[in-house]
Write an enzyme that holds these catalytic residues in place. Structure first.
Site, short mmCIF file in Angstrom:
data_model
loop_
_atom_site.label_atom_id
_atom_site.label_comp_id
_atom_site.label_asym_id
_atom_site.label_seq_id
_atom_site.Cartn_x
_atom_site.Cartn_y
_atom_site.Cartn_z
CE LYS A 1 -3.63 -3.02 1.90
NZ LYS A 1 -4.65 -3.07 2.81
CG HIS B 1 -7.07 -2.72 -2.47
ND1 HIS B 1 -7.44 -2.42 -1.71
CD2 HIS B 1 -6.22 -3.88 -1.98
CE1 HIS B 1 -7.49 -2.94 0.16
NE2 HIS B 1 -6.82 -3.88 -0.65
CD GLU C 1 -7.40 -7.70 -0.39
OE1 GLU C 1 -6.35 -8.21 0.23
OE2 GLU C 1 -7.62 -6.79 -0.81
#
Ligand SMILES: O=C[C@H](O)COP(=O)(O)O
Length: 246
Positions: free
Chosen positions: A7, A91, A163
């Site tokens: 990140k 994401h 996720e």
């Protein structure tokens, strides 16, 4: 595959030291190990991974156009030319903070594939969706919108990362059974659309509070092919332990 998503963490010097330390801890991995690094570090980490068999580098984002007046953006062509192997797309942080939806993510996936950069496509539901029991419907729609116009040969290049948003950075991980159920559901969808061969060869990663002490149990589930690791990928010894768990 075990992929670390750093990140927006590490300076170039810290990133180089982290990648080097992971490579030393792991040695020659029995699986693919990917460093998802800040854009400014891509060439530097690529130089390291290109000399370390089994290690790869990923970008955390890219733009959906080839080139042009898009200040601050990076194209798939640039990533490919820099020797970048993978790009993380979709994401939940890109979806939430930058308004990315599956139509945009689909366009990015097509560009990445055309340039020869393999997408790691992230999907996953929020807590209220899970609590309402609608997680398969929501993740199913994400998979369908982002991936279901690809050719089978293109799909073979895509890695999927499930996720659950409620597990990202929270310390609350999905149980191995919850992860397995969703991974099996995703694989069934791939099977129904692309056929058995593609479904069996598709890598489906689990992401969301993967740590050294829960990795083995999660990776032990039949449809969990590895992990996309956030916080724990910033510690070399811990990340190496997660790689070894696979
Ligand atoms: O991309 C990685 C995920 O967002 C997981 O992050 P986390 O391991 O810190 O929960």
């Amino acid at each position: 595959m075990v992929a670390g998503n750093w990140k927006m963490n590490t300076t170039p010097a810290e990133g180089a030291a982290l990648a080097q330390a992971v490579i030393e801890h792991v040695g020659t991995p029995g699986t693919k190990v990917v460093f998802g690094v800040p854009a400014i570090q891509l060439t530097q980490i690529q130089a390291l991974t290109s000399k370390a068999p089994g290690f790869y580098v990923a970008a955390q984002n890219m733009h959906q156009e080839d080139s042009g007046a898009y200040t601050g953006e990076i194209s798939a062509r640039m990533l490919a030319a820099a020797g970048v192997d993978y790009v993380i797309l979709g994401h939940s942080e890109r979806r939430d903070y930058f308004g990315e939806d599956d139509t945009l993510i689909h366009a990015k996936i097509l560009k990445a594939l055309a340039a020869g950069v393999q997408p790691i496509y992230c999907c996953g539901e929020k807590l209220n969706i899970r609590q309402a029991g609608n997680h398969e419907m929501v993740v199913g729609k994400q998979i369908e919108q982002a991936l279901f116009t690809l050719e089978a040969e293109q799909m073979r290049q895509v890695v999927i990362a499930y996720e659950p948003v409620w597990a990202i950075g929270t310390g609350v991980t999905a149980s191995p059974e919850q992860a397995q159920d969703m991974h099996a559901f995703i694989r069934r969808m791939i099977h129904n659309y692309f056929g058995q061969d593609v479904a069996e060869s598709t890598t489906i990663l689990y992401g969301g509070s993967v740590k050294p002490d829960n990795a083995e149990e999660l990776f032990g589930m039949p449809d969990v092919d590895g992990g996309l690791v956030g916080g724990a990928s910033l510690d070399a010894a811990g990340f190496a332990a997660i790689v070894k768990a696979l």
